[in-house]
Design a protein around this motif. Structure first.
Motif, PDB file in Angstrom:
ATOM      1  N   ASP A   1       0.833  -1.209   0.000  1.00 31.20           N
ATOM      2  CA  ASP A   1       0.000   0.000   0.000  1.00 31.20           C
ATOM      3  C   ASP A   1       0.865   1.256   0.000  1.00 31.20           C
ATOM      4  N   ILE A   2       1.953   1.199   0.725  1.00 32.59           N
ATOM      5  CA  ILE A   2       2.846   2.359   0.740  1.00 32.59           C
ATOM      6  C   ILE A   2       3.407   2.607  -0.652  1.00 32.59           C
ATOM      7  N   LEU A   3       3.897   1.538  -1.281  1.00 29.96           N
ATOM      8  CA  LEU A   3       4.486   1.702  -2.606  1.00 29.96           C
ATOM      9  C   LEU A   3       3.440   2.151  -3.620  1.00 29.96           C
ATOM     10  N   LEU A   4       2.216   1.645  -3.465  1.00 28.41           N
ATOM     11  CA  LEU A   4       1.141   2.114  -4.339  1.00 28.41           C
ATOM     12  C   LEU A   4       0.951   3.620  -4.190  1.00 28.41           C
ATOM     13  N   ASP A   5       1.044   4.100  -2.955  1.00 27.58           N
ATOM     14  CA  ASP A   5       0.906   5.545  -2.750  1.00 27.58           C
ATOM     15  C   ASP A   5       2.029   6.320  -3.424  1.00 27.58           C
ATOM     16  N   THR A   6       3.220   5.770  -3.420  1.00 26.46           N
ATOM     17  CA  THR A   6       4.308   6.502  -4.095  1.00 26.46           C
ATOM     18  C   THR A   6       4.070   6.537  -5.591  1.00 26.46           C
ATOM     19  N   LEU A   7       3.506   5.454  -6.136  1.00 26.34           N
ATOM     20  CA  LEU A   7       3.192   5.448  -7.560  1.00 26.34           C
ATOM     21  C   LEU A   7       2.194   6.541  -7.897  1.00 26.34           C
ATOM     22  N   ALA A   8       1.169   6.664  -7.085  1.00 24.02           N
ATOM     23  CA  ALA A   8       0.131   7.645  -7.349  1.00 24.02           C
ATOM     24  C   ALA A   8       0.740   9.040  -7.497  1.00 24.02           C
ATOM     25  N   ASP A   9       1.751   9.316  -6.695  1.00 24.18           N
ATOM     26  CA  ASP A   9       2.394  10.624  -6.793  1.00 24.18           C
ATOM     27  C   ASP A   9       3.256  10.748  -8.044  1.00 24.18           C
ATOM     28  N   ASP A  10       3.954   9.645  -8.414  1.00 22.37           N
ATOM     29  CA  ASP A  10       5.012   9.759  -9.415  1.00 22.37           C
ATOM     30  C   ASP A  10       4.641   9.260 -10.803  1.00 22.37           C
ATOM     31  N   ALA A  11       3.872   8.161 -10.861  1.00 25.41           N
ATOM     32  CA  ALA A  11       3.787   7.449 -12.127  1.00 25.41           C
ATOM     33  C   ALA A  11       2.730   7.993 -13.067  1.00 25.41           C
ATOM     34  N   LEU A  12       1.690   8.591 -12.525  1.00 28.22           N
ATOM     35  CA  LEU A  12       0.580   8.954 -13.391  1.00 28.22           C
ATOM     36  C   LEU A  12       1.016   9.873 -14.517  1.00 28.22           C
ATOM     37  N   GLU A  13       1.771  10.884 -14.167  1.00 30.38           N
ATOM     38  CA  GLU A  13       2.156  11.806 -15.255  1.00 30.38           C
ATOM     39  C   GLU A  13       3.219  11.195 -16.150  1.00 30.38           C
ATOM     40  N   ALA A  14       4.077  10.363 -15.567  1.00 25.93           N
ATOM     41  CA  ALA A  14       5.146   9.779 -16.375  1.00 25.93           C
ATOM     42  C   ALA A  14       4.607   8.818 -17.428  1.00 25.93           C
ATOM     43  N   LEU A  15       3.434   8.253 -17.189  1.00 28.20           N
ATOM     44  CA  LEU A  15       2.869   7.297 -18.154  1.00 28.20           C
ATOM     45  C   LEU A  15       1.731   7.919 -18.964  1.00 28.20           C
TER      46      LEU A  15
ATOM     47  N   GLU B   1      -3.514 -10.887  -3.003  1.00 26.08           N
ATOM     48  CA  GLU B   1      -4.108  -9.695  -2.424  1.00 26.08           C
ATOM     49  C   GLU B   1      -3.391  -8.448  -2.929  1.00 26.08           C
ATOM     50  N   ALA B   2      -2.065  -8.530  -2.981  1.00 27.04           N
ATOM     51  CA  ALA B   2      -1.300  -7.407  -3.543  1.00 27.04           C
ATOM     52  C   ALA B   2      -1.697  -7.185  -4.995  1.00 27.04           C
ATOM     53  N   ALA B   3      -1.875  -8.268  -5.729  1.00 28.75           N
ATOM     54  CA  ALA B   3      -2.250  -8.157  -7.137  1.00 28.75           C
ATOM     55  C   ALA B   3      -3.586  -7.443  -7.283  1.00 28.75           C
ATOM     56  N   ARG B   4      -4.534  -7.834  -6.451  1.00 30.51           N
ATOM     57  CA  ARG B   4      -5.862  -7.222  -6.528  1.00 30.51           C
ATOM     58  C   ARG B   4      -5.787  -5.715  -6.286  1.00 30.51           C
ATOM     59  N   LYS B   5      -5.113  -5.344  -5.181  1.00 30.30           N
ATOM     60  CA  LYS B   5      -4.994  -3.922  -4.867  1.00 30.30           C
ATOM     61  C   LYS B   5      -4.308  -3.152  -5.990  1.00 30.30           C
ATOM     62  N   PHE B   6      -3.229  -3.759  -6.483  1.00 25.05           N
ATOM     63  CA  PHE B   6      -2.425  -3.094  -7.499  1.00 25.05           C
ATOM     64  C   PHE B   6      -3.257  -2.878  -8.761  1.00 25.05           C
ATOM     65  N   ARG B   7      -3.990  -3.923  -9.150  1.00 26.15           N
ATOM     66  CA  ARG B   7      -4.772  -3.796 -10.377  1.00 26.15           C
ATOM     67  C   ARG B   7      -5.920  -2.805 -10.184  1.00 26.15           C
ATOM     68  N   GLU B   8      -6.613  -2.930  -9.071  1.00 29.82           N
ATOM     69  CA  GLU B   8      -7.726  -2.007  -8.838  1.00 29.82           C
ATOM     70  C   GLU B   8      -7.239  -0.585  -8.602  1.00 29.82           C
ATOM     71  N   GLY B   9      -6.099  -0.472  -7.973  1.00 27.57           N
ATOM     72  CA  GLY B   9      -5.650   0.863  -7.573  1.00 27.57           C
ATOM     73  C   GLY B   9      -4.757   1.555  -8.574  1.00 27.57           C
ATOM     74  N   PHE B  10      -4.263   0.820  -9.570  1.00 28.79           N
ATOM     75  CA  PHE B  10      -3.362   1.487 -10.494  1.00 28.79           C
ATOM     76  C   PHE B  10      -3.503   0.965 -11.922  1.00 28.79           C
ATOM     77  N   LEU B  11      -3.322  -0.348 -12.084  1.00 32.91           N
ATOM     78  CA  LEU B  11      -3.210  -0.869 -13.448  1.00 32.91           C
ATOM     79  C   LEU B  11      -4.472  -0.641 -14.263  1.00 32.91           C
TER      80      LEU B  11
END
Lengths: 198, 198, 198, 198
Positions: free
Chosen positions: B58-72, B116-126
DNA sequence: CACTAAACGAGACGGTACGTCTCGTCTTGTG
DNA sequence: CACAAGACGAGACGTACCGTCTCGTTTAGTG
């Protein structure tokens, strides 16, 4: 004489460990695959595991060597090259549903997290598998375009062929949408015929 | 009154945790990213972390939200659709070299190992990223073929476009061979034009 | 025919084991005396040790049999009984400084911790030594008081004679204060003369 | 303020550990006293034990501090000095039959095998006990001989008093022959009166 | 300007797994 | 058949993190 005295490595212990690791991975997932759990399930001492393997990744790699090589083999007996490609993609897609395929998927996952695991995995399995893919696709394409393709061109075509399938499995965790397979197969043959990849 | 008394969530603690997690991932790899290590590096109590996040994923997902959205993000200002596609693929390939890209890669790895990590990751980012890819590629293709593509057809074309690149990164750990990018871009446009994907 | 065929017990292996055990005890202490360490140092297989001894205590007992019996022997040639007693106490005190004395001390220690070791030690060494102490002191007292002492009376006098010395060694780990020896010797003779111990 | 924040040491965990160690020593002997066994029996995590004690010897020392100090205290209310001495010797002899006495005996054993354990044991317990013995016997002798004895003389008399008892317990593992006690008590008073020990 | 009340740092707690060590047994050739 | 070599099942070692749980301390409103 060079052969040393004393007991040899126990083949039954080796098999018990590989089977236990495989079973636990399927039942409880990669996090459940601990050395302690493998030892307990296999009826083996931890020291025996550490004597022959450096990590659980090495154990799983060994299970792949027994199971995955034939499952990912290229079979080229179909009526047309296109059918050959479709068959192979289906074969790979189905492999990921089996226990051995889950081992492969777990190792692909671990390879993203641990550079040493990645190195071993690539040197010990993926590289060899890639060479077999090059040979397998190369032979089909020779039949299709009538002449030998360059190695680099074939390599790109392997990426085009396998990439979409792995993308669906690894990124979306889907069991692969079946319609994607004929599209991919058709496309690779077209690209090869047009010589775009060279 | 609804607003309660007492201190609010500390923004400085939140940022310290995200930065610490990011730094540790780059310096010591995913296995080094433990809650204890994050807490120590961030100068924060473990309880503070557990109060706001359920796991290191969850922590790493939060860092993605800050960094990855614009980069992709898709940028479509180039002269031709083909150039747009090539640019985007280069942008994605380069993203994986950056710290935030390593976070993405680690989460993709963890997703193979932990459902569980996969589910969160897919729902929350992918999932969100995939929608943006559908929209981005859809717009470029509309410019190229002159009309709107079907959603399913576009989805296949996203797989064909992104698949080979992810395949090289995730399976072979390569920084992506540059020649693959124009081939892939060209091919997707051809397939779209020929209407094979529908 | 009673004599069987095949090789007999290797005397060199036996001695190598006893010496190795002794050396390791002195160099690394009792905890360092493991069967593995003895085998390695003696150049002998573990199985060879287990074939002939049941435990490291048995090995150390064997080293005592070779070394300690003569070192704890009573020598009665001095001018007076008092001098004989003092000489013997000095001899015992000095013995505890030597390697063989350290073996004895270690076994006395182990006897407090392990009932089976205690039983073996007492039956295999201490009992015999006590009988020799009874005989040795008995002879000196006969010379001193002019007649034979009762066995029980002599036994108490052995306790009075040896007790303080062992107390200092075992409880305080001291190399024995020299002034204690003449006091103890004098006192035992006085008690014997007064017949208090009977 | 000096007092730090956060939770304090759990007194219940401390007591559970000490009791568990004590119980296991009595039930299974010193070799059975492992950190794992203590942790399991006490319902405590191993880390909690390692946080507060360095070794099982330290744990057993702590149990002594709770149990042994009063059991080895000198009580001087009897009619005569001789009776006081006999009472104290009986008290000590009986103490070695109790659980706490077995802890003391085990530590005396371990002190022969492990220099670090010996140092801790002597500094943490035996030295203090010896001072109490000096004071206790000193007071009785003052009553008996009518004046203060020198410290060194008293020390020798402690050796003469306690030595035979410890000799029987530690060397022969006997529960102490009762007749030895009056002999020893009588003798110490005589020696003190005659001033031999000075 | 006290008075709540929650968020904070620190870190002790019961657990699990780690990788290592030694135990005593068993297995395999060699002399 | 005793021996050197050493693999084996067993289990304790001491360490690292886990996620939970007290502790005071600090900080923001509320009355």
């Amino acid at each position: 004489m060079t052969s040393r005295t004393g007991p040899r490595r126990s083949e039954s212990a080796r098999l018990a460990v590989l089977n236990a690791a495989d079973d636990i991975l399927v039942e409880r997932g990669f996090a459940g695959v601990t050395i302690e759990a493998i030892a307990a399930r296999a009826g083996v001492a931890k020291q025996t595991i550490y004597r022959w393997w450096k990590s659980k990744v090495d154990i799983l790699l060994d299970t792949l060597a027994d199971d995955a090589l034939e499952a990912l083999e290229w079979k080229t007996g179909a009526a047309t090259p296109e059918e050959d490609l479709r068959n192979h993609l289906h074969q790979v897609a189905e492999f990921f549903q089996e226990p051995a395929g889950q081992v492969l998927q777990a190792l692909l996952g671990q390879a993203q997290l641990d550079k040493e695991a990645a190195r071993k995995f690539r040197e010990g399995f993926l590289q060899e598998q890639h060479e077999r893919d090059l040979a397998g696709l190369g032979e089909i394409l020779r039949r299709h375009v009538g002449h030998e393709m360059g190695e680099q061109a074939t390599a790109y075509l392997v990426d085009l062929l396998m990439g979409p399938l792995y993308y669906q499995i690894l990124v979306f965790g889907r069991p692969v949408e079946k319609d994607l397979i004929p599209i991919t197969a058709r496309l690779v043959l077209d690209v090869a015929a047009q010589g775009q990849a060279g």
